[in-house]
Design an enzyme around this catalytic site. Structure first.
Site, PDB file in Angstrom:
ATOM      1  N   PRO A   2      41.433 -30.027 -23.712  1.00  0.00           N
ATOM      2  CA  PRO A   2      40.358 -29.176 -24.264  1.00  0.00           C
ATOM      3  C   PRO A   2      39.179 -29.273 -23.586  1.00  0.00           C
ATOM      4  CG  PRO A   2      41.698 -30.062 -26.014  1.00  0.00           C
ATOM      5  CD  PRO A   2      41.944 -30.923 -24.920  1.00  0.00           C
ATOM      6  N   GLU A   3      38.576 -28.209 -23.034  1.00  0.00           N
ATOM      7  CA  GLU A   3      37.120 -28.289 -22.320  1.00  0.00           C
ATOM      8  C   GLU A   3      36.319 -27.342 -23.200  1.00  0.00           C
ATOM      9  OE1 GLU A   3      37.587 -27.393 -18.168  1.00  0.00           O
ATOM     10  OE2 GLU A   3      39.639 -28.526 -18.109  1.00  0.00           O
ATOM     11  N   HIS A  91      51.929 -36.102 -36.026  1.00  0.00           N
ATOM     12  CA  HIS A  91      50.544 -36.450 -35.572  1.00  0.00           C
ATOM     13  C   HIS A  91      49.623 -35.670 -36.379  1.00  0.00           C
ATOM     14  CE1 HIS A  91      53.023 -37.633 -32.295  1.00  0.00           C
ATOM     15  NE2 HIS A  91      53.624 -36.773 -32.128  1.00  0.00           N
ATOM     16  N   ARG A 110      48.549 -37.612 -28.356  1.00  0.00           N
ATOM     17  CA  ARG A 110      48.379 -38.698 -27.478  1.00  0.00           C
ATOM     18  C   ARG A 110      47.386 -39.909 -28.196  1.00  0.00           C
ATOM     19  NH1 ARG A 110      48.190 -35.920 -21.406  1.00  0.00           N
ATOM     20  NH2 ARG A 110      49.955 -34.398 -22.013  1.00  0.00           N
TER      21      ARG A 110
END
Length: 271
Positions: A2-3, A91, A110
């Site tokens: 994500p940016e 998660h 992750r």
């Protein structure tokens, strides 16, 4: 990863909990990239006064003069559910419940993201915030600023755009798109750029990032908005992930720079 556009899209999706009170927090996974501060569990009936973005960081400002910081890392996402619709997913590392019957989930397969908590003044002094350069959407980002910062650098401009201490918010995807829009080769070294080219990069940065925000960001692998919808700016990519395809009648090429994929058109973006 994500940016800026994905983070901004996330914040816009969190508007409904601004003004509400946090009534419960649950930590399912104590350690992501770093350990989640245990003191965050002491929050009770504390109002969220505002939610802002700094670079790629999401900051909750609370009524008790503390802040919660979320960084999405490589695969993190914040999802907001109505209480009656919530079902636990794999998660889901962190849950925050509000008094308007909403549940905020931090999900990160992750586990490269992180969550921080502390007094405003302590959070504001964290190196990950104080080291940030000018925000990529800020009007303060100008050609002269960029020119001054990179005029002696032998580093390629693509890598410079990823340096958060110079410009905050740009990541690998948008760096390629910005440089294509500015017609500048990703291989061009900082010291070889002219002032007018730095002006173009700043202009293209705002143009591309604003378009991406209006499209809800880009969904390539993990990113979804807080309500689960997908971004669609990937449908507007000119060069990223388009190796071998044509743009303006020319072929897009892929190279590896500093271990990251770079996409560009060598005919349009001449060195």
């Amino acid at each position: 990863m994500p940016e800026l556009p994905e983070v901004e899209t996330t914040i816009r999706g969190l508007k409904s909990i601004v003004g509400s009170k946090i009534i419960n927090i649950k930590i399912n996974t104590p350690k992501l990239r770093y350990f989640i501060p245990k003191s965050i569990l002491l929050i009770n009936s504390v109002r969220i006064t505002k939610i802002k973005r700094k670079g790629k960081f999401i900051i909750f400002y609370l009524q008790n003069k503390h802040s919660i910081v979320f960084h999405l890392g490589m695969s993190g996402r914040l999802r907001l559910y109505k209480k009656i619709e919530f079902k636990h997913n794999k998660h889901d590392h962190f849950l925050l419940k509000t008094n308007n019957r909403k549940i905020l989930i931090f999900n990160d397969p992750r586990r490269f993201g992180f969550i921080d908590y502390g007094l405003h003044k302590i959070i504001d002094s964290r190196k990950y915030l104080t080291s940030l350069g000018i925000d990529a959407l800020s009007t303060a980002l100008s050609g002269p600023y960029l020119f001054f910062k990179i005029s002696k650098s032998i580093v390629p401009i693509k890598q410079i755009l990823l340096n958060q201490t110079i410009i905050a918010g740009i990541g690998n995807i948008y760096a390629s798109e910005i440089l294509f829009n500015a017609k500048i080769s990703p291989l061009k070294r900082g010291k070889d750029l002219k002032l007018y080219q730095c002006n173009m990069i700043c202009k293209s940065s705002r143009k591309i990032l604003k378009k991406a925000i209006n499209s809800g960001g880009s969904t390539l692998r993990d990113f979804v908005a807080t309500d689960g919808t997908l971004g669609n700016f990937q449908n507007n990519f000119k060069v990223y992930d388009r190796e071998g395809k044509k743009v303006s009648g020319k072929i897009v090429k892929k190279i590896i720079q500093y271990g990251r994929s770079t996409y560009f058109c060598p005919f349009i973006q001449k060195k």
